[in-house]
Design a protein around this motif. Sequence first.
Motif, PDB file in Angstrom:
ATOM      1  N   GLY A 240       0.817  -1.206   0.000  1.00 11.50           N
ATOM      2  CA  GLY A 240       0.000   0.000   0.000  1.00 11.50           C
ATOM      3  C   GLY A 240       0.851   1.257   0.000  1.00 11.50           C
ATOM      4  N   ARG A 241       1.906   1.271   0.810  1.00 14.11           N
ATOM      5  CA  ARG A 241       2.816   2.414   0.858  1.00 14.11           C
ATOM      6  C   ARG A 241       3.530   2.604  -0.471  1.00 14.11           C
ATOM      7  NH1 ARG A 241       5.914   1.036   6.517  1.00 14.11           N
ATOM      8  NH2 ARG A 241       4.669   2.308   7.943  1.00 14.11           N
ATOM      9  N   ALA A 242       3.944   1.486  -1.070  1.00 15.90           N
ATOM     10  CA  ALA A 242       4.689   1.559  -2.334  1.00 15.90           C
ATOM     11  C   ALA A 242       3.889   2.292  -3.402  1.00 15.90           C
ATOM     12  CB  ALA A 242       5.050   0.157  -2.812  1.00 15.90           C
ATOM     13  N   ASN A 243       2.577   2.170  -3.346  1.00 14.82           N
ATOM     14  CA  ASN A 243       1.731   2.803  -4.347  1.00 14.82           C
ATOM     15  C   ASN A 243       1.284   4.207  -3.955  1.00 14.82           C
ATOM     16  OD1 ASN A 243       1.001   0.737  -6.628  1.00 14.82           O
ATOM     17  ND2 ASN A 243       1.013  -0.441  -4.739  1.00 14.82           N
ATOM     18  N   GLN A 244       1.718   4.661  -2.784  1.00 12.82           N
ATOM     19  CA  GLN A 244       1.379   6.012  -2.349  1.00 12.82           C
ATOM     20  C   GLN A 244       2.528   6.997  -2.556  1.00 12.82           C
ATOM     21  OE1 GLN A 244      -1.805   6.783  -1.221  1.00 12.82           O
ATOM     22  NE2 GLN A 244      -2.198   4.656  -1.813  1.00 12.82           N
ATOM     23  N   ILE A 245       3.741   6.490  -2.746  1.00  9.73           N
ATOM     24  CA  ILE A 245       4.906   7.357  -2.916  1.00  9.73           C
ATOM     25  C   ILE A 245       5.164   7.588  -4.398  1.00  9.73           C
ATOM     26  CG2 ILE A 245       5.949   6.641  -0.732  1.00  9.73           C
ATOM     27  CD1 ILE A 245       7.715   4.716  -2.247  1.00  9.73           C
ATOM     28  N   PRO A 246       5.998   8.588  -4.747  1.00 11.58           N
ATOM     29  CA  PRO A 246       6.287   8.847  -6.166  1.00 11.58           C
ATOM     30  C   PRO A 246       6.825   7.603  -6.869  1.00 11.58           C
ATOM     31  CG  PRO A 246       7.091  10.647  -4.811  1.00 11.58           C
ATOM     32  CD  PRO A 246       6.650   9.572  -3.865  1.00 11.58           C
ATOM     33  N   LYS A 247       6.340   7.369  -8.067  1.00  9.43           N
ATOM     34  CA  LYS A 247       6.718   6.159  -8.810  1.00  9.43           C
ATOM     35  C   LYS A 247       8.024   6.384  -9.571  1.00  9.43           C
ATOM     36  CE  LYS A 247       2.076   4.237  -9.240  1.00  9.43           C
ATOM     37  NZ  LYS A 247       1.524   5.047  -8.133  1.00  9.43           N
ATOM     38  N   THR A 248       9.120   6.389  -8.805  1.00 10.26           N
ATOM     39  CA  THR A 248      10.444   6.547  -9.392  1.00 10.26           C
ATOM     40  C   THR A 248      11.158   5.192  -9.407  1.00 10.26           C
ATOM     41  OG1 THR A 248      11.535   7.023  -7.283  1.00 10.26           O
ATOM     42  CG2 THR A 248      10.575   8.895  -8.475  1.00 10.26           C
ATOM     43  N   LEU A 249      12.241   5.125 -10.180  1.00  8.90           N
ATOM     44  CA  LEU A 249      13.008   3.881 -10.256  1.00  8.90           C
ATOM     45  C   LEU A 249      13.576   3.512  -8.891  1.00  8.90           C
ATOM     46  CD1 LEU A 249      14.254   1.611 -11.930  1.00  8.90           C
ATOM     47  CD2 LEU A 249      16.148   3.160 -12.496  1.00  8.90           C
ATOM     48  N   ASP A 250      14.109   4.500  -8.178  1.00  9.97           N
ATOM     49  CA  ASP A 250      14.698   4.224  -6.873  1.00  9.97           C
ATOM     50  C   ASP A 250      13.638   3.744  -5.884  1.00  9.97           C
ATOM     51  OD1 ASP A 250      17.042   4.458  -4.970  1.00  9.97           O
ATOM     52  OD2 ASP A 250      15.594   5.762  -3.980  1.00  9.97           O
ATOM     53  N   ASN A 251      12.481   4.390  -5.884  1.00 12.23           N
ATOM     54  CA  ASN A 251      11.419   3.978  -4.968  1.00 12.23           C
ATOM     55  C   ASN A 251      10.911   2.574  -5.276  1.00 12.23           C
ATOM     56  OD1 ASN A 251      11.578   6.353  -3.584  1.00 12.23           O
ATOM     57  ND2 ASN A 251       9.744   7.269  -4.466  1.00 12.23           N
ATOM     58  N   ALA A 252      10.922   2.204  -6.547  1.00  6.86           N
ATOM     59  CA  ALA A 252      10.500   0.850  -6.918  1.00  6.86           C
ATOM     60  C   ALA A 252      11.452  -0.185  -6.332  1.00  6.86           C
ATOM     61  CB  ALA A 252      10.445   0.723  -8.446  1.00  6.86           C
ATOM     62  N   ILE A 253      12.761   0.077  -6.423  1.00  7.11           N
ATOM     63  CA  ILE A 253      13.753  -0.852  -5.870  1.00  7.11           C
ATOM     64  C   ILE A 253      13.643  -0.910  -4.352  1.00  7.11           C
ATOM     65  CG2 ILE A 253      16.231  -1.270  -5.576  1.00  7.11           C
ATOM     66  CD1 ILE A 253      16.620   0.001  -8.361  1.00  7.11           C
ATOM     67  N   ASP A 254      13.482   0.251  -3.729  1.00 10.06           N
ATOM     68  CA  ASP A 254      13.362   0.299  -2.271  1.00 10.06           C
ATOM     69  C   ASP A 254      12.111  -0.438  -1.792  1.00 10.06           C
ATOM     70  OD1 ASP A 254      15.634   1.837  -2.315  1.00 10.06           O
ATOM     71  OD2 ASP A 254      14.565   3.739  -2.165  1.00 10.06           O
ATOM     72  N   SER A 255      11.014  -0.250  -2.500  1.00  6.49           N
ATOM     73  CA  SER A 255       9.766  -0.926  -2.135  1.00  6.49           C
ATOM     74  C   SER A 255       9.900  -2.434  -2.296  1.00  6.49           C
ATOM     75  CB  SER A 255       8.610  -0.405  -2.998  1.00  6.49           C
ATOM     76  OG  SER A 255       8.391   0.972  -2.782  1.00  6.49           O
ATOM     77  N   ALA A 256      10.580  -2.852  -3.373  1.00  4.78           N
ATOM     78  CA  ALA A 256      10.813  -4.281  -3.585  1.00  4.78           C
ATOM     79  C   ALA A 256      11.650  -4.867  -2.460  1.00  4.78           C
ATOM     80  CB  ALA A 256      11.508  -4.505  -4.932  1.00  4.78           C
ATOM     81  N   ALA A 257      12.643  -4.114  -1.989  1.00  6.74           N
ATOM     82  CA  ALA A 257      13.494  -4.591  -0.896  1.00  6.74           C
ATOM     83  C   ALA A 257      12.675  -4.823   0.371  1.00  6.74           C
ATOM     84  CB  ALA A 257      14.620  -3.594  -0.634  1.00  6.74           C
ATOM     85  N   ALA A 258      11.783  -3.877   0.678  1.00  9.13           N
ATOM     86  CA  ALA A 258      10.938  -4.033   1.858  1.00  9.13           C
ATOM     87  C   ALA A 258      10.025  -5.243   1.709  1.00  9.13           C
ATOM     88  CB  ALA A 258      10.116  -2.765   2.078  1.00  9.13           C
ATOM     89  N   LEU A 259       9.427  -5.397   0.542  1.00 11.82           N
ATOM     90  CA  LEU A 259       8.542  -6.535   0.299  1.00 11.82           C
ATOM     91  C   LEU A 259       9.301  -7.856   0.335  1.00 11.82           C
ATOM     92  CD1 LEU A 259       6.380  -4.988  -2.549  1.00 11.82           C
ATOM     93  CD2 LEU A 259       5.498  -5.801  -0.350  1.00 11.82           C
ATOM     94  N   TYR A 260      10.519  -7.839  -0.185  1.00  8.29           N
ATOM     95  CA  TYR A 260      11.336  -9.059  -0.186  1.00  8.29           C
ATOM     96  C   TYR A 260      11.524  -9.587   1.235  1.00  8.29           C
ATOM     97  CZ  TYR A 260      15.594 -11.858  -0.085  1.00  8.29           C
ATOM     98  OH  TYR A 260      16.510 -12.852   0.161  1.00  8.29           O
ATOM     99  N   MET A 261      11.869  -8.710   2.168  1.00  5.51           N
ATOM    100  CA  MET A 261      12.083  -9.141   3.549  1.00  5.51           C
ATOM    101  C   MET A 261      10.794  -9.656   4.175  1.00  5.51           C
ATOM    102  SD  MET A 261      14.914  -6.465   5.048  1.00  5.51           S
ATOM    103  CE  MET A 261      13.963  -4.990   4.683  1.00  5.51           C
ATOM    104  N   ASP A 262       9.666  -9.002   3.855  1.00  2.34           N
ATOM    105  CA  ASP A 262       8.370  -9.490   4.353  1.00  2.34           C
ATOM    106  C   ASP A 262       8.097 -10.900   3.845  1.00  2.34           C
ATOM    107  OD1 ASP A 262       8.048  -6.927   5.385  1.00  2.34           O
ATOM    108  OD2 ASP A 262       6.766  -6.255   3.734  1.00  2.34           O
TER     109      ASP A 262
END
Length: 219
Positions: free
Chosen positions: A182-204
């Motif tokens: 949900g957070r990943a889709n609320q922040i600006p859709k940049t390349l860096d944010n996509a990688i950061d969001s994936a990292a958080a999801l990966y650990m989950d």
Amino acid sequence: MENTVFARRSNLTDRTLSAAAYNLVIGLTLCWGFGINWWIVGHIPVESIRSINPWLFFGSYFASCMAGIHLFLRSSQPWVSFIGFNLVVVPFGLVVNLVVSRYDATLVQDAIRITALVTLGMMLLGTLFPRFFASIASALSVALLLVIIVELVEIFLLGIHHGVIDWIVVLIFCGYVGVDWGRANQIPKTLDNAIDSAAALYMDIINLFLRILRILGRK
């Protein structure tokens, strides 16, 4: 994460991606991480990992994970965040290798399938109810901290482990998948944010998988 990745706002200098491209980068980054884990499990003998001094292994594990998390949370450069992501993926992969070696291959496949289905379901819920998941983020953090403390006390002081804790952890990380998606889709859709969001999801997802595997293994 509240004050770094998921608190980011639009910046006129940032190049944003389309929603499809943004989600594609998240998916590809996750696939890269899982692919690295798959390679580690298939090519690094468990005996070679077990031969490492436990203090050295876990010290290196935590050092690498903390360094990786710091990089992808604090950096706004995609290549730096990707390096940080890999610093998390590799030690996680070694731990996954140690864990899955104790279980039958069929059981591991079942755990992977269940984890994938649960993850997709929680992502859907995170998309539909982002405000709800945002409202429980703090409660999940407190619950996870309490569970970790209780589990450590049980294992190292009492020498026991209650199976209900695994179920509680599964519920917590299900919540985290919904929160982080949900957070990943609320922040600006940049390349860096996509990688950061994936990292958080990966650990989950990895934590969710390990607990599901443990529950299935007991049955």
